[in-house]
Design an enzyme around this catalytic site. Structure first.
Site, PDB file in Angstrom:
ATOM      1  N   HIS A 162       0.829  -1.208   0.000  1.00  8.13           N
ATOM      2  CA  HIS A 162       0.000   0.000   0.000  1.00  8.13           C
ATOM      3  C   HIS A 162       0.866   1.262   0.000  1.00  8.13           C
ATOM      4  O   HIS A 162       0.646   2.188  -0.791  1.00  8.13           O
ATOM      5  CB  HIS A 162      -0.921  -0.003   1.237  1.00  8.13           C
ATOM      6  CG  HIS A 162      -1.561   1.334   1.458  1.00  8.13           C
ATOM      7  ND1 HIS A 162      -2.588   1.809   0.670  1.00  8.13           N
ATOM      8  CD2 HIS A 162      -1.295   2.317   2.347  1.00  8.13           C
ATOM      9  CE1 HIS A 162      -2.923   3.023   1.071  1.00  8.13           C
ATOM     10  NE2 HIS A 162      -2.153   3.355   2.085  1.00  8.13           N
ATOM     11  N   HIS A 167       1.181   4.817  -2.633  1.00  8.27           N
ATOM     12  CA  HIS A 167       1.605   6.208  -2.391  1.00  8.27           C
ATOM     13  C   HIS A 167       2.832   6.649  -3.186  1.00  8.27           C
ATOM     14  O   HIS A 167       2.859   7.778  -3.675  1.00  8.27           O
ATOM     15  CB  HIS A 167       1.863   6.435  -0.904  1.00  8.27           C
ATOM     16  CG  HIS A 167       0.606   6.498  -0.089  1.00  8.27           C
ATOM     17  ND1 HIS A 167      -0.298   7.551  -0.183  1.00  8.27           N
ATOM     18  CD2 HIS A 167       0.085   5.655   0.839  1.00  8.27           C
ATOM     19  CE1 HIS A 167      -1.306   7.350   0.653  1.00  8.27           C
ATOM     20  NE2 HIS A 167      -1.104   6.199   1.284  1.00  8.27           N
ATOM     21  N   GLU A 208      -6.222   9.200  -0.439  1.00  4.11           N
ATOM     22  CA  GLU A 208      -6.352   7.764  -0.140  1.00  4.11           C
ATOM     23  C   GLU A 208      -7.433   7.091  -0.996  1.00  4.11           C
ATOM     24  O   GLU A 208      -7.230   5.983  -1.476  1.00  4.11           O
ATOM     25  CB  GLU A 208      -6.687   7.525   1.343  1.00  4.11           C
ATOM     26  CG  GLU A 208      -5.548   7.786   2.314  1.00  4.11           C
ATOM     27  CD  GLU A 208      -4.425   6.738   2.286  1.00  4.11           C
ATOM     28  OE1 GLU A 208      -4.516   5.738   1.553  1.00  4.11           O
ATOM     29  OE2 GLU A 208      -3.432   6.967   3.004  1.00  4.11           O
ATOM     30  N   SER A 227      -3.979   0.365  -4.416  1.00  5.63           N
ATOM     31  CA  SER A 227      -3.156  -0.710  -3.849  1.00  5.63           C
ATOM     32  C   SER A 227      -4.010  -1.892  -3.411  1.00  5.63           C
ATOM     33  O   SER A 227      -3.498  -2.853  -2.861  1.00  5.63           O
ATOM     34  CB  SER A 227      -2.362  -0.192  -2.652  1.00  5.63           C
ATOM     35  OG  SER A 227      -3.233   0.255  -1.631  1.00  5.63           O
TER      36      SER A 227
HETATM   37 FE   LIG Z   1      -2.225   5.340   2.902  1.00  9.86          FE
END
Ligand SMILES: [Fe+2]
Length: 297
Positions: A162, A167, A208, A227
């Site tokens: 993730h 990111h 997010e 993700s």
């Molecule tokens: Fe995150």
């Protein structure tokens, strides 16, 4: 209390200095003593890191590298269909390794020449003020562990897949990384917990779990969607609402299941105009006014 607190397994430091990650009984790695030991060792690495020095190397097993290779291959296929152009271009710039888990130090060294962002290791939950605040300086706190190999396509916590695939690919974009920095500046500027929570919820629903119109269809730019092997196939069926600061800043969310309410920007410019501008200028008072307007409205 912020919802994020339940997201990470708690990390306890014992009197003798040993570090223990307290996995819930429902965690896929709960009954695996080898995995538990490695989780403890990786958490201890973050605690011992001194900012400004290289990030300690996490030792991964061959099985863990295979988890990364599998998930990264599967996600790359889905990204072509579901990720925004800006994200795909940034991933192309960053060029993460596909066959093995990169060390966070290596991720930092790939990112820094592109957008100035560097990674910092985190054992688990980082207090919100620190997590967001250092974004303003171009630092991103990241966990180093990877999900349990028995469930390669699922993790109850944000793992290195993730943090890095979600990111770092976004942080390799000049325009997305600018939004991360602005969120950090906003978090630094406010004093009240309410204002900080408002800012963090907008971060949640954008960086997010944000979606936007791109190539005439709904695509994702949020790291949480990009993700997640399962969530990426579902987001187009969720309750998609127009980008709205007050709604994002006050909507409750449940981190333990797929996000069923998502907010759509009409374009990257739209996201920058609404959310970037908000983070660039907001303060305790302006946020209190937004919350009050919502209550009257
Ligand atoms: Fe995150």
């Amino acid at each position: 209390m912020f919802e994020e607190a339940q997201y990470f397994a708690p990390v306890a430091t014992r009197d003798d200095g040993t570090v223990e990650v307290e996995l819930a009984a429902s965690h896929p790695g709960f009954a695996d003593p080898v995995y538990r030991l490695r989780r403890n060792a990786i958490a201890a690495l973050a605690g011992g890191h001194v900012p400004g020095t290289p990030i300690p190397v996490a030792e991964y097993t061959g099985q863990e590298h295979e988890v990364w290779a599998l998930v990264s291959r599967e996600l790359a296929i889905k990204h072509r269909k579901y990720a925004t152009t800006e994200y795909l271009d940034a991933a192309e710039r960053l060029r993460l390794p596909g066959e093995r888990i990169p060390q966070l130090q290596e991720v930092s060294e790939l990112l820094e020449p592109l957008t100035g962002f560097r990674y910092l290791p985190a054992a688990g939950l980082v207090p919100l003020r620190d997590f967001y605040g250092v974004l303003a300086d171009g630092f991103f706190h990241s966990t180093q562990y990877i999900r349990h190999h028995s469930t390669p396509l699922y993790t109850p916590e944000p793992d290195v897949i993730h943090e890095v695939i979600g990111h770092a690919n976004a942080l390799a974009s000049d325009r997305y990384s600018r939004l991360y920095r602005l969120a950090g500046g906003a978090a630094r500027r406010v004093e009240s917990e309410r204002a900080l929570e408002f800012i963090s919820k907008i971060f949640w629903f954008t960086l997010e779990f944000g979606v936007m119109t791109d190539q005439d269809e709904l695509r994702a730019y949020g790291a949480g969607i990009l993700s997640s092997y399962g969530e990426i196939e579902e987001f187009r069926n969720m309750d998609i609402r127009p980008l709205d600061l007050v709604a994002m800043g006050t909507t409750r969310y449940d981190i333990t299941k797929y996000q069923d309410v998502l907010f759509r920007a009409e374009s990257l410019e739209h996201l920058e105009d609404v959310v970037g501008e908000f983070w660039a200028t907001c303060d305790d008072e302006s946020i209190a006014r937004l919350i009050a307007d919502e209550r009257q409205g």
